[in-house]
Motif scaffolding. Sequence first.
Motif, mmCIF file in Angstrom:
data_model
loop_
_atom_site.group_PDB
_atom_site.id
_atom_site.type_symbol
_atom_site.label_atom_id
_atom_site.label_comp_id
_atom_site.label_asym_id
_atom_site.label_seq_id
_atom_site.Cartn_x
_atom_site.Cartn_y
_atom_site.Cartn_z
ATOM 1 N N UNK A 30 53.025 46.787 38.478
ATOM 2 C CA UNK A 30 53.166 45.900 39.621
ATOM 3 C C UNK A 30 53.319 44.442 39.238
ATOM 4 N N UNK A 31 53.228 44.143 37.931
ATOM 5 C CA UNK A 31 53.293 42.758 37.460
ATOM 6 C C UNK A 31 54.597 42.439 36.728
ATOM 7 N N UNK A 32 55.084 43.408 35.942
ATOM 8 C CA UNK A 32 56.328 43.221 35.179
ATOM 9 C C UNK A 32 57.150 44.498 35.261
ATOM 10 N N UNK A 33 58.368 44.444 34.754
ATOM 11 C CA UNK A 33 59.269 45.595 34.787
ATOM 12 C C UNK A 33 58.880 46.574 33.687
ATOM 13 N N UNK A 34 57.982 47.496 34.017
ATOM 14 C CA UNK A 34 57.511 48.482 33.044
ATOM 15 C C UNK A 34 56.957 49.680 33.797
ATOM 16 N N UNK A 35 56.524 50.702 33.069
ATOM 17 C CA UNK A 35 55.871 51.861 33.675
ATOM 18 C C UNK A 35 55.021 52.560 32.626
ATOM 19 N N UNK A 36 54.195 53.460 33.065
ATOM 20 C CA UNK A 36 53.245 54.132 32.186
ATOM 21 C C UNK A 36 53.955 54.874 31.051
ATOM 22 N N UNK A 37 54.989 55.616 31.383
ATOM 23 C CA UNK A 37 55.690 56.398 30.361
ATOM 24 C C UNK A 37 56.280 55.496 29.281
ATOM 25 N N UNK A 38 56.883 54.386 29.687
ATOM 26 C CA UNK A 38 57.504 53.456 28.740
ATOM 27 C C UNK A 38 56.457 52.867 27.804
ATOM 28 N N UNK A 39 55.308 52.461 28.366
ATOM 29 C CA UNK A 39 54.251 51.841 27.550
ATOM 30 C C UNK A 39 53.641 52.842 26.583
ATOM 31 N N UNK A 40 53.298 54.038 27.079
ATOM 32 C CA UNK A 40 52.657 55.037 26.223
ATOM 33 C C UNK A 40 53.597 55.479 25.117
ATOM 34 N N UNK A 41 54.862 55.671 25.443
ATOM 35 C CA UNK A 41 55.823 56.109 24.443
ATOM 36 C C UNK A 41 55.974 55.105 23.313
ATOM 37 N N UNK A 42 55.923 53.826 23.617
ATOM 38 C CA UNK A 42 56.158 52.793 22.617
ATOM 39 C C UNK A 42 54.899 52.276 21.946
ATOM 40 N N UNK A 152 47.331 35.502 26.994
ATOM 41 C CA UNK A 152 48.460 36.401 27.176
ATOM 42 C C UNK A 152 49.340 35.930 28.332
ATOM 43 N N UNK A 153 50.634 35.969 28.111
ATOM 44 C CA UNK A 153 51.612 35.622 29.141
ATOM 45 C C UNK A 153 51.930 36.884 29.935
ATOM 46 N N UNK A 154 51.420 36.974 31.150
ATOM 47 C CA UNK A 154 51.585 38.191 31.951
ATOM 48 C C UNK A 154 52.927 38.247 32.673
ATOM 49 N N UNK A 155 53.863 37.391 32.255
ATOM 50 C CA UNK A 155 55.252 37.543 32.686
ATOM 51 C C UNK A 155 56.125 38.060 31.547
ATOM 52 N N UNK A 156 55.536 38.199 30.352
ATOM 53 C CA UNK A 156 56.274 38.652 29.173
ATOM 54 C C UNK A 156 55.975 40.129 28.935
ATOM 55 N N UNK A 157 56.920 40.999 29.274
ATOM 56 C CA UNK A 157 56.709 42.438 29.174
ATOM 57 C C UNK A 157 56.420 42.886 27.752
ATOM 58 N N UNK A 158 56.969 42.195 26.773
ATOM 59 C CA UNK A 158 56.832 42.638 25.390
ATOM 60 C C UNK A 158 55.430 42.439 24.832
ATOM 61 N N UNK A 159 54.659 41.512 25.412
ATOM 62 C CA UNK A 159 53.314 41.249 24.891
ATOM 63 C C UNK A 159 52.192 41.631 25.860
ATOM 64 N N UNK A 160 52.410 41.476 27.159
ATOM 65 C CA UNK A 160 51.296 41.678 28.092
ATOM 66 C C UNK A 160 50.851 43.131 28.170
#
Length: 329
Positions: A30-42, A152-160
């Motif tokens: 709900x904060x950035x363009x991501x999802x559970x599957x994408x985060x867990x996979x990477x 942490x920058x919670x607009x940066x998908x790569x780090x947050x």
Amino acid sequence: MSIASPLQARVTAIGSYVPDRILSNADLQGMVDTNDEWIVQRTGIRERRIAAANEFTSHLCIAAVQNMLTRYPTSLNDVDLVIVATHTPDLPSTPVACQIQAHFGIPETGAYDLNATCSGFAYALHTASGLVAAGVHRKVLVVGGDSLSKITDYTDRSTCILFGDGAGAVMVEREEENPAFLAHHLGSDGTGGKHVYRTGLASELNGNPLAGEGKLVQNGREVYKYAVTTVPQGIEKLLAKGRLPHTAIDWFIPHSANLRIIESICEKSGIPFEKALYSLEYYGNTSAASIPLALDLGLQEGKVKAGDTLLLFGFGGGLTHAGLIMRWG
């Protein structure tokens, strides 16, 4: 195969703490363009713990020390040195270690913070064990803690998606009859500092312009390359220094940066992934806290037992890396 003469020091107690608030992958969706599957996979991360607005690194570290005191028959009254590994102190000029000394009223002790970022706990444990073995100190409190959510920058998908908060504490004491520290290895590559940093007084590093305005900036690809190359090489050096075969390691406890990094390190180093302990799945990357959190989870789950041989290895900003082999219990 015989082993090298171990340092006359031993870890005699451990404690840990993570904040109550959970930041799940669904929350991040709900904060950035991501999802559970994408985060867990990477990354392998499902949740991370986030400090309250008025909760800082000193609070996390104090809670970890208190947890240790409730679980082990140890005292702080005779501690003669406090080392805190952190790169997120509450204040620039008042060490977290001094805040711990004040909170617990430790009567006569040195106190300082050590900043080796995600390698910090391994660096601090290396320092403490060496000082104790040399007879300079007899009882050293070592704490690793970070409040990464504060930077942490919670607009940066790569780090947050990566970072969380937590702390772990151990006691290192003189031990002559059954010493436990078998090998140490430290290293650094300052030319890679531009790949993981947080801006401060300077706006450039080694001639490279910096961005981020006080928030963490990371080049994940370069950090991955550094870790999967440097850590396996460091493991080989550690085993050679300790005159130990790979099979002597019961548990491998690396910095919990990313599960894919740990998998690659295990593959390249010949250590079975099943022997790896990590804290990232539900705590995220907690920097200097990740190794003691993983060790404590291993103890609480009944995996780590007295007499086990552990290989700890940290890596991170600087760029820095540090490893050690020790017996537990």
